[in-house]
Design an enzyme around this catalytic site. Structure first.
Site, PDB file in Angstrom:
ATOM      1  CG  ASP A  52      24.394 -17.960  -2.133  1.00  0.00           C
ATOM      2  OD1 ASP A  52      24.051 -16.773  -1.957  1.00  0.00           O
ATOM      3  OD2 ASP A  52      24.835 -18.387  -3.232  1.00  0.00           O
ATOM      4  CG  HIS A  89      22.420 -15.204  -9.851  1.00  0.00           C
ATOM      5  ND1 HIS A  89      21.199 -14.820  -9.363  1.00  0.00           N
ATOM      6  CD2 HIS A  89      23.302 -15.039  -8.827  1.00  0.00           C
ATOM      7  CE1 HIS A  89      21.334 -14.451  -8.098  1.00  0.00           C
ATOM      8  NE2 HIS A  89      22.601 -14.569  -7.751  1.00  0.00           N
ATOM      9  N   GLY A  90      25.171 -16.487 -13.120  1.00  0.00           N
ATOM     10  CA  GLY A  90      25.608 -17.302 -14.258  1.00  0.00           C
ATOM     11  C   GLY A  90      26.504 -16.493 -15.180  1.00  0.00           C
ATOM     12  CG  HIS A  96      24.258 -12.045  -4.873  1.00  0.00           C
ATOM     13  ND1 HIS A  96      23.868 -13.314  -4.533  1.00  0.00           N
ATOM     14  CD2 HIS A  96      24.314 -11.351  -3.708  1.00  0.00           C
ATOM     15  CE1 HIS A  96      23.682 -13.385  -3.219  1.00  0.00           C
ATOM     16  NE2 HIS A  96      23.943 -12.207  -2.698  1.00  0.00           N
ATOM     17  CB  SER A 120      30.729 -15.316 -12.825  1.00  0.00           C
ATOM     18  OG  SER A 120      30.859 -16.079 -11.652  1.00  0.00           O
ATOM     19  CB  VAL A 177      33.313 -16.541  -6.559  1.00  0.00           C
ATOM     20  CG1 VAL A 177      33.948 -17.257  -7.744  1.00  0.00           C
ATOM     21  CG2 VAL A 177      33.909 -15.144  -6.372  1.00  0.00           C
ATOM     22  CB  THR A 197      29.299 -19.056 -12.790  1.00  0.00           C
ATOM     23  OG1 THR A 197      27.968 -18.790 -12.358  1.00  0.00           O
ATOM     24  CG2 THR A 197      29.275 -19.643 -14.186  1.00  0.00           C
TER      25      THR A 197
HETATM   26 ZN   LIG Z   1      23.323 -14.786  -5.756  1.00  0.00          ZN
END
Ligand SMILES: [Zn+2]
Length: 283
Positions: free
Chosen positions: A81, A179-180, A207, A210, A230, A232
């Site tokens: 990743d 992200h996050g 991406h 979450s 998946v 976070t």
């Molecule tokens: Zn990513």
């Protein structure tokens, strides 16, 4: 790997579901993912960022995958990743990784394509799948942090050229996910996803899913998303379970005991995400 992993995404695309890619960091998380996927008969990807590969060690990561092949019958692959180093990717392909993401999305368009093409040319003769990203997600992944103002949505016209010229198998799109964890309400540009789908026929990757409501993820799957990452939420579940156990049993020193709650919580999240991806019973 080889044809079977390519088949994984083709089946997902034809069947309108997504392959869940779970970021794993140790034996406990890897087993929780594989056991749950086996129970639910879902194909899965075990994703590892460069930071995770460094933490686990290449040999351990590949060794766990090889051991898991003897134990689980579902289709699965180790997936690199957000890897940026081409030499690392090539070495790990030689070690047996079946799916890789080359993330050169921070480079200008032509340079991004050149780097991605090099990986494709190396991976495809060995039957390894290549994912690349066009556009830029905000948020934090591994040691890399992208400010919201520096996020770039995927341009559909560029996406078409990018896919044609590189020959990649899957394309990660930037359509508003991060992200996050989200600060506010996540807003996805579904119109853009539709525009990309209209000109790009390979499976698309989401991406930063979450915190996105399941109904919205279902909508993206309907519009061409075939892989959902998946990371976070797994981390959160693991640490929450650990905290609950250790605050109730502060004297416990046996990892076989203090990991137990964390593993139960992890498996619940994995099951929820497989349900979200609509990939159960597709193994
Ligand atoms: Zn990513």
């Amino acid at each position: 790997m080889t044809d079977s992993s390519k088949n994984l995404f083709q089946l997902a695309q034809a069947g309108k579901y997504a392959i869940p890619a779970f970021n794993v960091h140790n034996l406990e998380i890897t087993k929780a993912v594989l056991e749950t996927a086996q129970e639910m008969q879902s194909p899965v990807l075990l994703a590892a960022t460069p930071g995770t590969v460094k933490y686990m060690g290449e040999e351990f990561l590949i060794g766990m995958m090889k051991a898991a092949r003897k134990k689980y019958t579902i289709p699965f692959e180790v997936h690199l990743d957000h890897h940026e180093n081409v030499a690392d990717i090539k070495r790990m392909i030689d070690m047996g990784v079946g799916s890789v993401m080359i993330d050169a999305s921070h480079h200008p368009f032509e340079e991004n394509m050149k780097i991605v093409k090099e990986v494709v040319d190396y991976a495809h003769p060995k039957g390894v799948l290549v994912e690349a990203e066009l556009g830029r997600l905000s948020g934090i992944e591994d040691d890399m942090s992208v400010d919201e103002k520096d996020a770039i949505y995927t341009n559909p016209d560029q996406a078409k050229e990018f896919v044609e010229r590189t020959g990649i198998d899957t394309l990660a799109v930037a359509i508003g996910t991060a992200h996050g964890l989200y600060k506010g309400e996540p807003k996805l540009d579904l119109e853009r996803l539709q525009e990309i789908r209209a000109v790009v026929d390979i499976p698309l990757v989401l991406h930063g899913a979450s915190g996105i409501p399941d109904a919205l993820v279902h909508e993206t799957i309907r519009l061409g998303i075939c892989k959902v990452n998946v990371a976070t939420e797994l981390k959160n579940a693991f640490v929450a379970g650990l905290r609950v156990y250790l605050s109730a049993h502060p004297e416990e020193n046996d990892p076989r005991k203090y990991f137990s709650e964390a593993i139960t919580d992890l498996k619940r999240v994995v099951a929820d995400k497989i349900t979200m991806c609509q990939s159960a019973q597709k193994a």
